[in-house]
Design an enzyme around this catalytic site. Structure first.
Site, PDB file in Angstrom:
ATOM      1  N   HIS A  24      26.182  41.249 -21.316  1.00 54.94           N
ATOM      2  CA  HIS A  24      25.584  40.451 -20.240  1.00 54.94           C
ATOM      3  C   HIS A  24      26.697  39.839 -19.401  1.00 54.94           C
ATOM      4  O   HIS A  24      27.561  39.115 -19.905  1.00 54.94           O
ATOM      5  CB  HIS A  24      24.668  39.374 -20.811  1.00 54.94           C
ATOM      6  CG  HIS A  24      23.383  39.922 -21.344  1.00 54.94           C
ATOM      7  ND1 HIS A  24      22.735  39.380 -22.428  1.00 54.94           N
ATOM      8  CD2 HIS A  24      22.631  40.982 -20.938  1.00 54.94           C
ATOM      9  CE1 HIS A  24      21.621  40.068 -22.663  1.00 54.94           C
ATOM     10  NE2 HIS A  24      21.550  41.049 -21.770  1.00 54.94           N
ATOM     11  N   GLU A  66      28.159  36.053 -19.386  1.00 54.70           N
ATOM     12  CA  GLU A  66      28.554  35.446 -20.659  1.00 54.70           C
ATOM     13  C   GLU A  66      30.056  35.600 -20.866  1.00 54.70           C
ATOM     14  O   GLU A  66      30.522  36.308 -21.762  1.00 54.70           O
ATOM     15  CB  GLU A  66      27.727  36.058 -21.793  1.00 54.70           C
ATOM     16  CG  GLU A  66      26.236  35.791 -21.605  1.00 54.70           C
ATOM     17  CD  GLU A  66      25.328  36.597 -22.538  1.00 54.70           C
ATOM     18  OE1 GLU A  66      25.852  37.246 -23.463  1.00 54.70           O
ATOM     19  OE2 GLU A  66      24.100  36.562 -22.323  1.00 54.70           O
ATOM     20  N   ARG A  97      23.235  38.723 -14.732  1.00 55.76           N
ATOM     21  CA  ARG A  97      23.099  39.121 -16.140  1.00 55.76           C
ATOM     22  C   ARG A  97      23.223  40.627 -16.359  1.00 55.76           C
ATOM     23  O   ARG A  97      23.898  41.083 -17.292  1.00 55.76           O
ATOM     24  CB  ARG A  97      21.727  38.642 -16.642  1.00 55.76           C
ATOM     25  CG  ARG A  97      21.280  39.178 -18.001  1.00 55.76           C
ATOM     26  CD  ARG A  97      19.865  38.686 -18.293  1.00 55.76           C
ATOM     27  NE  ARG A  97      19.236  39.308 -19.436  1.00 55.76           N
ATOM     28  CZ  ARG A  97      19.183  38.775 -20.645  1.00 55.76           C
ATOM     29  NH1 ARG A  97      19.766  37.622 -20.884  1.00 55.76           N
ATOM     30  NH2 ARG A  97      18.556  39.400 -21.641  1.00 55.76           N
ATOM     31  N   HIS A 103      27.550  37.702 -27.656  1.00 53.44           N
ATOM     32  CA  HIS A 103      26.845  37.119 -26.516  1.00 53.44           C
ATOM     33  C   HIS A 103      27.120  35.619 -26.462  1.00 53.44           C
ATOM     34  O   HIS A 103      27.824  35.067 -27.297  1.00 53.44           O
ATOM     35  CB  HIS A 103      25.328  37.349 -26.654  1.00 53.44           C
ATOM     36  CG  HIS A 103      24.898  38.757 -26.430  1.00 53.44           C
ATOM     37  ND1 HIS A 103      24.443  39.222 -25.220  1.00 53.44           N
ATOM     38  CD2 HIS A 103      24.869  39.818 -27.270  1.00 53.44           C
ATOM     39  CE1 HIS A 103      24.135  40.494 -25.311  1.00 53.44           C
ATOM     40  NE2 HIS A 103      24.387  40.891 -26.549  1.00 53.44           N
ATOM     41  N   GLU A 107      25.865  34.852 -31.053  1.00 56.37           N
ATOM     42  CA  GLU A 107      25.735  34.056 -29.840  1.00 56.37           C
ATOM     43  C   GLU A 107      26.747  32.919 -29.949  1.00 56.37           C
ATOM     44  O   GLU A 107      26.620  32.040 -30.798  1.00 56.37           O
ATOM     45  CB  GLU A 107      24.316  33.499 -29.702  1.00 56.37           C
ATOM     46  CG  GLU A 107      23.237  34.550 -29.499  1.00 56.37           C
ATOM     47  CD  GLU A 107      23.091  34.978 -28.045  1.00 56.37           C
ATOM     48  OE1 GLU A 107      23.834  34.433 -27.189  1.00 56.37           O
ATOM     49  OE2 GLU A 107      22.249  35.846 -27.773  1.00 56.37           O
TER      50      GLU A 107
END
Length: 257
Positions: free
Chosen positions: A3, A6, A60, A132, A218
């Site tokens: 993405h 990020e 994104r 991510h 994440e």
């Protein structure tokens, strides 16, 4: 780097690469590298990433021209595992647009082709991690269905992978490694407990690896800065990733077939 917005993901991967090279002659990295070849793709979504630098910081998707005035496919809905199910959109203008089919995008298809090439050359792909941000989460399969539901063809829950206990324990190991590094606690849970998202890289990595081992990390933070994480958090986040991956890789080495 799946993405585009990020930014901490590519930065943390690059930090990890530097640490891996710095420590290649020291334990435990020396032993890990004797048993494993490690492939790192810091930025998969190159066009999208460049677009966040030049035009829209919070973009994104990739930069696919969808032919209807919209651009981009969500590369983390484009993998060939339960593609087209929950959490993905058929609308090209959506941030979660899944594309026209599994691996419709050159970025995800490149990883598929790399895996196929390595397997054809006799390599046994053991595991993989998809990075991510944000949320400080250690996410394990499945992403396409909640564990409180019954798997298709089954009469009752839970719907979890056959190696659920192993994956939960490995997630806890990474969680402990991160806590020891920075004092922060990353939540260890199923990907679908964040939100249901089919066609994700982590589920595909799990079904494509010998150890059925695919995670999504994440990274920082939990929402104060979100995608606009300050630069002074790059090194601390990289240190967390480094320690988590040392823990992860030591377990992977033990499970090599």
């Amino acid at each position: 780097g799946i993405h585009a917005r990020e930014w901490i993901s590519p930065a943390a991967c690059m930090y990890y690469l530097e640490k891996m090279l710095d420590e290649k002659d020291s334990e435990p990295m020396k032993s890990i590298l004797e048993d494993l070849q490690i492939y790192v793709v810091p930025v998969l979504n190159v066009d999208g990433y460049l677009y966040t630098w030049s035009t829209n910081r919070l973009w994104r998707k990739n930069r696919r021209n969808n032919g209807d005035g919209s651009f981009g496919v969500d590369l983390n809905r484009n993998w060939d595992d339960h593609w087209g199910r929950c959490g993905s959109s058929s609308s090209p203008s959506s941030d979660t647009y899944r594309g026209t089919g599994p691996f419709s995008e050159p970025e995800s298809a490149a990883i598929r082709d790399l895996f196929a090439k390595l397997k054809s050359e006799g390599y046994h792909i053991q595991a993989g991690i998809d990075f991510h941000s944000y949320g400080q989460l250690i996410l394990r399969p499945y992403g396409w269905i909640l564990p409180t539901q019954a798997c298709p063809g089954e009469s009752s829950p839970p719907c979890v992978p056959p190696n659920e206990e192993f994956m939960k324990s490995l997630g806890a190991d990474m969680q402990s490694a991160i806590r020891s590094s920075s004092g922060l606690t990353y939540t260890n849970e199923h990907a679908a407990e964040l939100y249901c998202a089919a066609g994700g890289a982590d589920d595909w990595l799990a079904i494509s690896s010998v150890q059925a081992n695919g995670f999504c990390l994440e990274l920082r933070d939990t929402g104060r800065y979100g995608f606009i994480l300050p630069a002074d958090q790059i090194i601390p986040t990289g240190q967390e990733v480094h320690q988590a991956l040392l823990s992860f890789l030591e377990v992977v080495v033990k499970g090599i077939e």
